[in-house]
Enzyme design. Structure first.
Site, mmCIF file in Angstrom:
data_model
loop_
_atom_site.group_PDB
_atom_site.id
_atom_site.type_symbol
_atom_site.label_atom_id
_atom_site.label_comp_id
_atom_site.label_asym_id
_atom_site.label_seq_id
_atom_site.Cartn_x
_atom_site.Cartn_y
_atom_site.Cartn_z
ATOM 1 C CG HIS A 72 47.035 -10.828 -3.956
ATOM 2 N ND1 HIS A 72 45.947 -11.733 -4.027
ATOM 3 C CD2 HIS A 72 47.830 -11.520 -3.116
ATOM 4 C CE1 HIS A 72 45.841 -12.715 -3.362
ATOM 5 N NE2 HIS A 72 47.245 -12.653 -2.698
ATOM 6 C CG ASP A 102 37.040 -14.427 1.369
ATOM 7 O OD1 ASP A 102 36.245 -13.917 2.175
ATOM 8 O OD2 ASP A 102 36.875 -14.918 0.504
ATOM 9 C CD GLU A 125 33.345 -15.958 1.674
ATOM 10 O OE1 GLU A 125 34.061 -17.061 1.557
ATOM 11 O OE2 GLU A 125 33.722 -14.885 1.586
#
Length: 519
Positions: free
Chosen positions: A92, A159, A270
């Site tokens: 990723h 997240d 957030e």
């Protein structure tokens, strides 16, 4: 380059050296042949960013950490021309950080994904804690599923949960819980690491502590994390998830700082920028409630930008916290746009796994396996307004596709012994608050081809260079820099320690070539 030819040369040289090697650590050719070293390099030459495509000569699929140790110990003692090695988790990364051009990529996902939860273990001085021992190649989503069986869960998250343990611990690991519990690297009790010299070391804050703190946020430069012991806490069954909208940036940040000032009541904070209709709709995919918010994005011929805070409260009845009362109390303290506070109750698992719904939405639109020129920064509170001005001067609100995250963290939740580079104002504790800014773009290649993508990358580079200058004082997170000189500047006062750790744990610079930190 003919990869098959290079692959054969690499293995021929290695086998020849094994046969003639005077070191007893290499016993016989069958030892190396037993490693699952293969030529299939397709997945190892790409990543989520889809910006760089560096093919390795070989890929190692280890069955145990000893396979990794064997490979690295051989490379560190041989006279074979230097071969670089990268550990690849879920792939990723954005700029080829886990790639190894003409080297060897270790696919960490091939390790057994052992996950063992230990509940209420008695430690020194009678302290009772719970923790999970987990393979470095396991995914956080698997840790969540297994720990919830015991009513437990890690305290700090990212997240997106389909990332490996070793991958996020090598960077930091941040999300909306970081203001309260610190990053994921602040919630580790112990690590098993294979150093660049092939040494297998169990380390902790009190045992081989220099290696422990080096690899936490160390970008894979000092060792490969094969196992981690992660602190757990009691998990709530449900979460009260709130969203509030703003039309003023100063009010937006002031309210975020009100929320993080009360960690005994708030569990997650957030925020994100609402640039256009698309960003409003895409950010609402995982929020299971109707947002009756219809902003005007163009007023008097000028773009109008909005902001959203999302915060969450754990419905932990055992602690006696009345969630509705807390929501009501904070609703009176916050200065959001009237009638634009939204609330929903959701299971703890679904809340933590919320980004998977956004992933599916992007996949359905063909926008997942596309270039992602992301830019992430830590911006001190003193520079956040200047940064947002810089950002808005250099993007087109009507064209930007993807979320822009903006939310605060607290400096005292970070251990400065770890390798992560933080803004100088945070390192020196002259600024207690810093903001995460994440520009998470998805590029549709049918609309934005290579010239367009390169233009975006150049713009991001300009934003990063300006933001990390003295005027704003930011630092890149998940950093990408074009040269060792730039990396030296990135680490600043931490560079000498970083280089000394490299010399100690990976003296031949075998590990992490994709980062480009050392020549």
């Amino acid at each position: 380059m003919d990869i098959s030819l290079l692959y054969n040369k690499v293995n021929a040289f290695i086998l020849l050296l094994i046969l003639s090697c005077p070191y007893t650590i290499i016993q016989k050719p069958i030892d190396f042949a037993s490693l699952n070293l293969i030529q299939t390099t397709n997945t190892a030459s790409t990543d989520f960013g889809r910006i760089k495509f560096n093919a390795p000569a070989s890929v190692l699929k280890p069955q145990t950490p000893k396979d990794i140790a064997f490979l690295l110990s051989f490379l560190s003692i041989s006279s074979f021309p230097q071969v670089s090695v990268s550990a690849r988790g879920a792939g990723h990364s954005i700029h080829g950080q886990a790639q190894a051009l003409d080297g060897i990529v270790i696919e960490m996902s091939s390790l057994p994904r052992d996950i063992k939860v230990n509940k209420n273990v008695k430690m020194e001085r009678g302290l009772m804690i719970s923790y999970v021992d987990v393979s470095g190649g396991a995914l956080w989503i698997d840790v969540l599923k297994e720990s919830l069986k015991f009513g437990l869960a890690p305290r700090s998250w990212t997240d997106y949960l389909y990332l490996t343990i070793g991958g996020t611990l090598s960077n930091g690991g941040i999300s909306g819980q970081t203001f309260k519990y610190g990053p994921q690297i602040a919630n580790v009790l112990q690590l098993d690491v294979v150093t660049g010299k092939g040494e297998m070391v169990t380390c902790s804050p009190t045992k081989s502590s220099e290696l422990f703190y080096a690899v936490l946020g160390g970008l894979g430069q000092f060792g490969i994390i094969t196992r981690a012991r992660i602190l757990l806490q009691d998990a709530p069954e449900k979460v009260r998830w709130q969203r509030a909208f703003y039309d003023d940036f100063d009010t937006f940040t002031e309210d975020q700082e009100i929320l993080i000032s009360m960690p005994e009541l708030i569990d997650y904070v957030e925020g994100f920028v609402v640039l256009n209709e698309h960003s409003l709709k895409s950010s609402s995919v995982a929020f299971p409630a109707n947002l009756n918010f219809n902003p005007k994005f163009v007023l008097n011929g000028r773009f109008k930008v909005y902001y959203c805070i999302e915060f969450a409260i754990h419905d932990n009845q055992a602690e006696g916290i009345k969630v509705e009362k807390v929501v009501e109390e904070f609703a009176q303290k916050l200065s959001y746009m009237q009638s634009h506070l939204y609330s929903v109750e959701i299971s703890y698992f679904d809340f933590l796994n919320r980004v998977s719904m956004e992933e599916q939405s992007l996949r359905n639109r063909g926008l997942w396996e596309v270039p992602h020129p992301w830019l992430n920064l830590f911006v001190p509170r003193s520079g956040i307004k200047k940064f947002m001005d810089l950002l808005m001067e250099n993007i087109s609100p009507n064209e930007f596709e993807g979320p822009i995250l903006v939310y605060p963290l607290l400096s005292d939740k970070w251990n400065t012994n770890a390798s992560v580079a933080l803004p100088q104002a945070i390192e020196s504790r002259t600024d207690r608050v810093m903001y995460v800014v994440g520009m998470l773009r998805s590029i549709n290649p049918t609309v934005c081809e290579s010239d367009c993508l390169n233009k975006i990358l150049r713009k991001h580079r300009y934003i990063a260079l300006t933001a990390t200058g003295p005027h704003i004082g930011a630092k890149q997170y998940l950093a990408h820099h074009p040269s060792p000189v730039d990396w030296h500047s990135h680490f600043g006062s931490k560079w000498i320690r970083f280089a000394e750790r490299k010399a100690r744990f990976d003296p031949l610079h075998i590990l992490g070539p994709g980062q480009g930190i050392f020549s």
